[in-house]
Design a protein around this motif. Structure first.
Motif, PDB file in Angstrom:
ATOM      1  N   PHE B   5       0.812  -1.210   0.000  1.00 32.24           N
ATOM      2  CA  PHE B   5       0.000   0.000   0.000  1.00 32.24           C
ATOM      3  C   PHE B   5       0.849   1.265   0.000  1.00 32.24           C
ATOM      4  O   PHE B   5       0.536   2.238  -0.675  1.00 32.24           O
ATOM      5  N   LYS B   6       1.943   1.216   0.744  1.00 28.39           N
ATOM      6  CA  LYS B   6       2.810   2.394   0.838  1.00 28.39           C
ATOM      7  C   LYS B   6       3.324   2.806  -0.543  1.00 28.39           C
ATOM      8  O   LYS B   6       3.338   3.985  -0.902  1.00 28.39           O
ATOM      9  N   LYS B   9       0.546   4.279  -2.592  1.00 31.25           N
ATOM     10  CA  LYS B   9       0.212   5.626  -2.129  1.00 31.25           C
ATOM     11  C   LYS B   9       1.186   6.635  -2.735  1.00 31.25           C
ATOM     12  O   LYS B   9       0.798   7.705  -3.186  1.00 31.25           O
ATOM     13  N   PHE B  34      -8.666   4.323   1.394  1.00 30.58           N
ATOM     14  CA  PHE B  34      -7.478   3.522   1.067  1.00 30.58           C
ATOM     15  C   PHE B  34      -7.620   2.899  -0.313  1.00 30.58           C
ATOM     16  O   PHE B  34      -6.681   2.884  -1.105  1.00 30.58           O
ATOM     17  N   ASP B 186      -9.372  -6.837   8.973  1.00 35.10           N
ATOM     18  CA  ASP B 186      -8.698  -6.533  10.227  1.00 35.10           C
ATOM     19  C   ASP B 186      -9.751  -5.925  11.151  1.00 35.10           C
ATOM     20  O   ASP B 186     -10.180  -4.788  10.955  1.00 35.10           O
ATOM     21  N   VAL B 189      -9.060  -2.501  12.895  1.00 33.86           N
ATOM     22  CA  VAL B 189      -9.075  -1.395  11.930  1.00 33.86           C
ATOM     23  C   VAL B 189     -10.523  -1.102  11.505  1.00 33.86           C
ATOM     24  O   VAL B 189     -10.942   0.045  11.413  1.00 33.86           O
ATOM     25  N   VAL B 199      -5.128  -3.253   5.331  1.00 29.38           N
ATOM     26  CA  VAL B 199      -4.140  -2.463   4.592  1.00 29.38           C
ATOM     27  C   VAL B 199      -3.348  -3.360   3.635  1.00 29.38           C
ATOM     28  O   VAL B 199      -2.989  -2.950   2.533  1.00 29.38           O
ATOM     29  N   ASP B 200      -3.101  -4.588   4.040  1.00 26.94           N
ATOM     30  CA  ASP B 200      -2.336  -5.493   3.175  1.00 26.94           C
ATOM     31  C   ASP B 200      -3.175  -6.053   2.028  1.00 26.94           C
ATOM     32  O   ASP B 200      -2.638  -6.506   1.019  1.00 26.94           O
TER      33      ASP B 200
END
Lengths: 80, 575
Positions: B5-6, B9, B34, B186, B189, B199-200
């Protein structure tokens, strides 16, 4: 693990996730102090910290911290 | 491979706005920030700029039903509807027991209504399963249970999508099957943010959405190029000999190769062209295909077979010349990391999956890569291999003739010219979506669009087939003419041709047909336009070459005077 060690490890995670090498964290640092730290990146940070320290926060914990110091305390307690 | 994700982004933040733009609207009933960011990033990585509209939280219905909504003002090409299993469960739980068995159908009814109000293509995320355990496993036996309604809606979604060529399903459910619910969701979250994708997991979902948009926009894989030794069979044919290579059912690694071949055969049946690229003597390399009883793939499945001692890069370039398709529509599989790297580094755009070390892992890995996304399927697709094999023969034949005319005459070419009949609609729509190189304006049409054009008083449509003594190429050319009656002008809205039939005089035959139509219906001029894309520079001078004159003051616009047109010599007869 010493809290100072945790702080430096968390600092590395912040720098990596927020893509800013100049971030310096102290116990009193809050989201207001760091531009890139918004509600979205907060979730990214939590997930990254959980992975790195191999811990899992509860949903209450995620919303409870007022600053970095409280977050570090929480991590430290989980590692103990 | 999917980025984290990073990385997505970052890609989203630095998106290149000069890339081809795709307008995507995202409607969700949970927090989608996201996912929105990840879609932008994944689009960027796949060579598109995503102009993305993200609706306010939980506004799916309002945005669709209000004709003045931001969604309708935005005019997206794609509308992504992401309704979560969580919200579905919550609404299910508030239903009376007589409504519960209709829960899935009710959602489909909503989508049917929504479909009628949206002009864009629709991407609907299906529902990853939540087994709430209320009925235990008895839930499989009663329509009153949520798991029953959960599985039912995924099935009904497939039926719904099957009815419309512009509705696609993003298969979250199969992704969750692959990764497991604990990876995809999650709970902490979710509780603190209303996000149902971890997120993953988000990057996989965004990649699958972008896969669909890319396929619709004409970017997808058409050809699989395969190494042989230790890729299609175990061992080295040149060293081990035909009786010792590992292949076949029963225990042991041979099974992995057989099952891989079975999968590849299915791809071929679906319309993927197969080619072989191997460092071997040709005769040795072909031996298993002819003689080994456990070989699933036969020589007749392979469109182009290259086995020699030249580099793989040279051989893949050679394959590309024969097939005449772009490198970015090719996938190359090879067990050898060295060969993979050389090919990856020297051939821009080709996909080279990083096969796992153990051949037993090949298939599961390849399944998960989703390499062969497509936006259409027609029953003629499976004959594609034959057509390319025939083309390879033609190339050999051409070398025998000194002059072009002699060769063309020897082909005994026949073309059938028709309008867009109902039977042809899927293939025509598919051609408008697939053709990138010989395509003057690259306008993409769905099957509904094609049907509308055929019945329009303002348009005249032609489709052309081409057959010669080597075989039938099927439909290879599509023309859409817009009648500009007040100007007595025919505007060429679409002129596309399959690259397989280049240099056969098909352009001349097509133009003769258009001019004859113009003459018989009183049009005085024919106007053609070239809209440049990254892939269609080969037809930059298409109109001037055919004798069109430039329209003064307009770049890439050309006009032909009908009365002074000299019919062009062709070697193609009309059927």
């Amino acid at each position: 693990m010493e809290k100072s060690e945790i702080l430096s490890q968390v600092t590395e995670i912040f720098r990596d996730v927020l893509d800013n090498e100049e971030i310096v964290l102290a116990d009193t640092t809050t989201a207001n102090d760091i531009e890139e730290w918004d509600s979205l990146s907060h979730i990214q940070l939590i997930v990254a910290i959980e992975k790195d320290f191999k811990i899992k926060f509860t949903s209450a914990e995620i919303l409870s911290w007022k600053n970095v110091g409280e977050m570090i305390d929480n991590i430290s307690k989980k590692l103990a | 491979m999917v980025s984290d994700f990073k990385t997505l982004k970052k890609a989203a933040k630095n998106a290149d706005t000069t890339l081809p733009k795709v307008k995507i609207a995202l409607l969700g009933d949970t927090a989608t920030q996201f996912l929105a960011t990840a879609i932008k990033g994944a689009a960027q990585q796949n060579g598109f700029y995503a102009d993305l509209f993200e609706a306010e939280f939980n506004q799916v219905e309002q945005q669709i039903f209000d004709p003045e909504s931001d969604l309708h003002k935005f005019q997206p090409q794609f509308t992504v509807i992401f309704q979560s299993t969580h919200k579905y469960l919550t609404s299910f739980e508030s239903m009376s027991s007589c409504d519960k068995p209709n829960a899935a159908q009710k959602r489909i009814d909503f989508l049917k209504e929504a479909k009628g109000l949206l002009n864009s293509k629709l991407i609907i995320c299906n529902y990853p399963e939540i087994d709430d355990g209320v009925f235990g496993q008895y839930g499989n036996k009663t329509a009153q249970s949520f798991i029953y309604q959960n599985r039912k809606i995924n099935y009904l979604l497939m039926e719904f999508a099957e009815q419309y060529s512009d509705v696609f399903i993003c298969d979250l459910s199969s992704l969750q099957n692959k990764f497991g619910r604990d990876f995809c969701f999650d709970s902490s979250v979710y509780t603190s943010t209303e996000m149902v994708l971890s997120v993953d997991f988000v990057p996989y979902v965004s990649q699958r959405i972008v896969d669909i948009t890319a396929a619709v926009l004409g970017k997808f894989k058409k050809c699989l190029i395969m190494d042989l030794d230790n890729t299609l069979w175990g061992g080295v044919i040149g060293d081990d000999g035909i009786e010792n290579i590992k292949l076949g059912h029963g225990l042991g690694i041979g099974k992995a190769f057989t099952e891989l071949q079975l999968w590849i055969k299915q791809l071929k049946e679906r319309g993927i062209i197969l080619a072989v690229c191997s460092k071997n003597n040709e005769e040795t390399a072909k031996e298993p295909f002819v003689k080994h009883p456990e070989m699933v793939l036969k020589l007749s499945d392979i469109a182009v077979f290259t086995a020699n001692w030249d580099t793989k890069v040279e051989n893949i370039m050679n394959i590309q010349q024969i097939l005449n398709i772009a490198f970015d529509s090719m996938v190359f599989i090879d067990d050898n990391p060295f060969e993979r790297n050389i090919v990856r580094e020297n051939i821009n755009g080709i996909s080279v999956p990083e096969l796992p070390e153990d051949p037993a892992d090949y298939l599961e890995f390849l399944y998960s890569e989703n390499l062969f996304e497509t936006a259409s399927f027609s029953s003629g697709d499976k004959d594609r291999t034959k057509q390319y094999q025939v083309e390879a023969e033609r190339i050999t034949e051409r070398k025998k003739f000194a002059d072009e005319g002699g060769f063309l005459k020897s082909l005994n070419m026949v073309s059938e010219v028709q309008g867009f009949t109902k039977f042809l609609t899927p293939r025509i729509a598919q051609l408008t979506q697939r053709s990138n190189q010989f395509n003057l304006r690259t306008i993409r049409y769905t099957e509904e669009d094609i049907a509308r054009l055929e019945n329009s008083d303002n348009h005249k449509c032609f489709s052309f087939t081409l057959e010669d003594r080597f075989g039938d190429n099927g439909m290879i050319c599509v023309i859409v003419l817009e009648k500009r009656n007040e100007l007595k002008d025919l505007f060429i809205d679409t002129w596309l041709m399959s690259c397989r039939v280049l240099k056969r005089g098909m352009e001349n035959f097509t133009l003769n047909t258009i001019v004859n139509y113009a003459k018989s219906t009183g049009f005085k001029t024919i106007t053609g336009e070239y809209i440049p894309t990254l892939k269609n520079s080969m037809v930059k001078d298409h109109y001037p070459k055919l004798g069109f004159a430039p329209v003064e003051g307009k770049e890439n616009l050309w006009v032909l005077d009908v009365d002074s047109y000299q019919e062009k010599q062709v070697f193609i007869k009309e059927k």
